[in-house]
Design a protein around this motif. Sequence first.
Motif, PDB file in Angstrom:
ATOM      1  N   MET A   1      34.285  36.231  -4.475  1.00  0.00           N
ATOM      2  CA  MET A   1      33.531  36.613  -3.075  1.00  0.00           C
ATOM      3  C   MET A   1      34.218  38.182  -2.787  1.00  0.00           C
ATOM      4  O   MET A   1      35.101  38.290  -2.663  1.00  0.00           O
ATOM      5  N   ALA A   2      33.091  39.186  -2.484  1.00  0.00           N
ATOM      6  CA  ALA A   2      33.603  40.174  -2.188  1.00  0.00           C
ATOM      7  C   ALA A   2      34.014  40.456  -0.444  1.00  0.00           C
ATOM      8  O   ALA A   2      33.444  39.887   0.188  1.00  0.00           O
ATOM      9  N   GLU A   3      34.960  41.340  -0.485  1.00  0.00           N
ATOM     10  CA  GLU A   3      35.583  41.450   1.066  1.00  0.00           C
ATOM     11  C   GLU A   3      35.420  42.980   1.201  1.00  0.00           C
ATOM     12  O   GLU A   3      35.988  43.755   0.458  1.00  0.00           O
ATOM     13  N   VAL A   4      35.006  43.372   2.220  1.00  0.00           N
ATOM     14  CA  VAL A   4      34.909  44.711   2.698  1.00  0.00           C
ATOM     15  C   VAL A   4      36.196  45.007   4.080  1.00  0.00           C
ATOM     16  O   VAL A   4      36.000  44.138   4.973  1.00  0.00           O
ATOM     17  N   ARG A   5      36.981  45.977   3.711  1.00  0.00           N
ATOM     18  CA  ARG A   5      37.958  46.133   4.618  1.00  0.00           C
ATOM     19  C   ARG A   5      38.403  47.547   4.459  1.00  0.00           C
ATOM     20  O   ARG A   5      38.316  48.256   3.683  1.00  0.00           O
ATOM     21  N   VAL A   6      39.030  47.971   5.785  1.00  0.00           N
ATOM     22  CA  VAL A   6      39.800  49.360   5.948  1.00  0.00           C
ATOM     23  C   VAL A   6      40.770  49.547   4.695  1.00  0.00           C
ATOM     24  O   VAL A   6      41.837  48.761   4.552  1.00  0.00           O
ATOM     25  N   LEU A   7      40.766  50.597   3.910  1.00  0.00           N
ATOM     26  CA  LEU A   7      41.750  50.817   2.912  1.00  0.00           C
ATOM     27  C   LEU A   7      43.081  51.405   3.857  1.00  0.00           C
ATOM     28  O   LEU A   7      43.001  52.064   4.825  1.00  0.00           O
ATOM     29  N   GLU A   8      44.096  50.959   3.238  1.00  0.00           N
ATOM     30  CA  GLU A   8      45.345  51.175   3.765  1.00  0.00           C
ATOM     31  C   GLU A   8      46.156  51.892   2.619  1.00  0.00           C
ATOM     32  O   GLU A   8      45.717  52.124   1.418  1.00  0.00           O
ATOM     33  N   LEU A   9      47.302  52.808   3.046  1.00  0.00           N
ATOM     34  CA  LEU A   9      48.306  53.266   2.045  1.00  0.00           C
ATOM     35  C   LEU A   9      48.595  52.371   0.778  1.00  0.00           C
ATOM     36  O   LEU A   9      48.587  53.010  -0.196  1.00  0.00           O
ATOM     37  N   ALA A  10      48.814  51.026   1.226  1.00  0.00           N
ATOM     38  CA  ALA A  10      49.254  50.281   0.101  1.00  0.00           C
ATOM     39  C   ALA A  10      47.910  50.274  -0.897  1.00  0.00           C
ATOM     40  O   ALA A  10      47.969  49.908  -1.954  1.00  0.00           O
ATOM     41  N   ASP A  11      46.714  50.621  -0.562  1.00  0.00           N
ATOM     42  CA  ASP A  11      45.845  50.749  -1.417  1.00  0.00           C
ATOM     43  C   ASP A  11      45.543  52.054  -2.258  1.00  0.00           C
ATOM     44  O   ASP A  11      44.654  52.213  -3.086  1.00  0.00           O
ATOM     45  N   LEU A  12      46.336  52.760  -2.104  1.00  0.00           N
ATOM     46  CA  LEU A  12      46.337  54.134  -2.731  1.00  0.00           C
ATOM     47  C   LEU A  12      46.245  54.118  -4.187  1.00  0.00           C
ATOM     48  O   LEU A  12      45.711  54.742  -4.817  1.00  0.00           O
ATOM     49  N   ALA A  13      47.194  53.333  -4.863  1.00  0.00           N
ATOM     50  CA  ALA A  13      47.111  53.295  -6.358  1.00  0.00           C
ATOM     51  C   ALA A  13      46.118  52.860  -6.934  1.00  0.00           C
ATOM     52  O   ALA A  13      45.351  53.548  -7.820  1.00  0.00           O
ATOM     53  N   SER A  14      45.355  51.870  -6.209  1.00  0.00           N
ATOM     54  CA  SER A  14      43.882  51.380  -6.872  1.00  0.00           C
ATOM     55  C   SER A  14      42.906  52.388  -6.576  1.00  0.00           C
ATOM     56  O   SER A  14      42.075  52.606  -7.338  1.00  0.00           O
ATOM     57  N   LEU A  15      42.972  52.902  -5.470  1.00  0.00           N
ATOM     58  CA  LEU A  15      41.860  54.298  -5.039  1.00  0.00           C
ATOM     59  C   LEU A  15      42.008  55.338  -5.970  1.00  0.00           C
ATOM     60  O   LEU A  15      40.969  55.901  -6.572  1.00  0.00           O
ATOM     61  N   ASN A  16      43.400  55.745  -6.370  1.00  0.00           N
ATOM     62  CA  ASN A  16      43.739  56.823  -7.350  1.00  0.00           C
ATOM     63  C   ASN A  16      43.268  56.630  -8.619  1.00  0.00           C
ATOM     64  O   ASN A  16      42.775  57.346  -9.445  1.00  0.00           O
ATOM     65  N   LYS A  17      43.310  54.946  -8.999  1.00  0.00           N
ATOM     66  CA  LYS A  17      42.859  54.584 -10.558  1.00  0.00           C
ATOM     67  C   LYS A  17      41.192  54.591 -10.298  1.00  0.00           C
ATOM     68  O   LYS A  17      40.498  55.142 -11.436  1.00  0.00           O
TER      69      LYS A  17
END
Length: 149
Positions: A1-17
């Motif tokens: 199931m997909a979850e939409v949430r606010v991106l946090e600094l902890a998500d930086l590596a995933s976003l950068n990838k």
Amino acid sequence: MAEVRVLELADLASLNKLQPQCFDPPWSQDMLRARLLHPRCLNLGIFCDGDLQGFVLLSYLLDEAEVLQVGVAPQYQRSGLARLLLTHALVQLARMGIERLMLEVRASNQPALGLYRALGFIEDGRRRGYYPTATGHEDAVLMSVRPGG
């Protein structure tokens, strides 16, 4: 199931990838970090089993906001994730009192134009020759919508 949430600094590596899979040239990790930390940004990600599959980065000032980037992993494009992200963003922006959400998109990007129109965006104008291409330049289509309207 997909979850939409606010991106946090902890998500930086995933976003950068993910970001370089969606944009050429990609933003640097420092640019992405700055967006995640900026006090006038709304950054949403869509996750499935903890895996970042798409994102939308927005900035706002007073009662206006701008879409900076919408990206979805290539294997998930055309599956409704961008629509889900933008729908969530519009709801949150309306709650924040944002009156107008703006964006620009390449005139040749027909899938994105169709999505934006389906979400109620209207064309406000064009920036002639804004985007460089291999054969010259193409127009940017300027669009906007009233969140919650």
